[in-house]
Design a protein around this motif. Structure first.
Motif, mmCIF file in Angstrom:
data_model
loop_
_atom_site.group_PDB
_atom_site.id
_atom_site.type_symbol
_atom_site.label_atom_id
_atom_site.label_comp_id
_atom_site.label_asym_id
_atom_site.label_seq_id
_atom_site.Cartn_x
_atom_site.Cartn_y
_atom_site.Cartn_z
ATOM 1 N N LEU A 93 0.847 -1.187 0.000
ATOM 2 C CA LEU A 93 0.000 0.000 0.000
ATOM 3 C C LEU A 93 0.880 1.233 0.000
ATOM 4 N N VAL A 94 0.508 2.217 -0.781
ATOM 5 C CA VAL A 94 1.312 3.435 -0.908
ATOM 6 C C VAL A 94 0.512 4.623 -0.389
ATOM 7 N N LEU A 95 1.178 5.421 0.416
ATOM 8 C CA LEU A 95 0.572 6.601 1.014
ATOM 9 C C LEU A 95 1.378 7.821 0.578
ATOM 10 N N GLU A 96 0.737 8.702 -0.171
ATOM 11 C CA GLU A 96 1.385 9.947 -0.589
ATOM 12 C C GLU A 96 1.420 10.895 0.604
ATOM 13 N N GLN A 97 2.503 11.639 0.725
ATOM 14 C CA GLN A 97 2.602 12.611 1.814
ATOM 15 C C GLN A 97 2.043 13.956 1.367
ATOM 16 N N SER A 98 1.665 14.752 2.338
ATOM 17 C CA SER A 98 1.082 16.057 2.038
ATOM 18 C C SER A 98 2.158 17.038 1.574
ATOM 19 N N VAL A 134 7.910 -1.097 6.414
ATOM 20 C CA VAL A 134 7.420 0.257 6.147
ATOM 21 C C VAL A 134 8.638 1.059 5.696
ATOM 22 N N GLY A 135 8.508 1.741 4.576
ATOM 23 C CA GLY A 135 9.632 2.532 4.069
ATOM 24 C C GLY A 135 9.199 3.493 2.987
ATOM 25 N N PHE A 136 10.176 4.015 2.282
ATOM 26 C CA PHE A 136 9.878 4.963 1.195
ATOM 27 C C PHE A 136 9.907 4.243 -0.129
ATOM 28 N N ARG A 137 9.066 4.648 -1.007
ATOM 29 C CA ARG A 137 8.953 4.035 -2.336
ATOM 30 C C ARG A 137 10.013 4.548 -3.244
#
Length: 137
Positions: A93-98, A134-137
């Motif tokens: 799952l990918v979560l874009e940051q604000s 959990v990490g950065f894409r």
């Protein structure tokens, strides 16, 4: 609990990828169950877990799985969470940051889900989802 104590005192060197349960990353995760035989890497959440990552504005990737149909919410502390429906298989799952992300400032990723009993004999506690990394894409 050791993980909670480490979370409060070892917050100075978060990494760009965290594997919950990895002893070398103690202090970078909290809210995870003890080790279970069904999960060789990572840990099950206890319903609400947090992972600390190094400051970076890249999208956040969470590798996890859980019971099919279970809803999981991912968010960055202080921001609106995004909900996903689990398939029962491993998912990335990918979560874009604000846009307000600040490079260099550690990020707290929150993982929230309902809980259920995993195994009354081997793991008699209520768990949410199995987080492998959990990490950065």
């Amino acid at each position: 609990e050791l993980a909670l104590w480490a979370w409060e005192f070892f917050d100075d060197a978060p990494g760009t990828q965290v594997v919950p349960g990895d002893a070398t990353q103690l202090g970078q995760y909290v809210g995870f169950a003890p080790v279970t035989a069904d999960l060789p890497r990572g840990r099950w959440t206890l319903g609400h877990a947090q992972v600390r990552l190094a400051g970076n504005c890249a999208p956040i990737s969470v590798l996890l799985h859980g019971p099919p149909g279970r809803e999981v919410s991912l968010g960055v502390q202080g921001a609106v969470a995004r909900s996903f429906l689990l398939t029962g298989s491993q998912q990335q799952l990918v979560l874009e940051q604000s846009q307000t992300c600040q490079p260099g400032v550690p990020i707290i990723v929150e993982i929230m889900s309902p809980t259920s009993l995993l195994d009354i004999e081997a793991a008699p506690w209520m768990v949410g989802v199995a987080v492998e990394a959990v990490g950065f894409r």
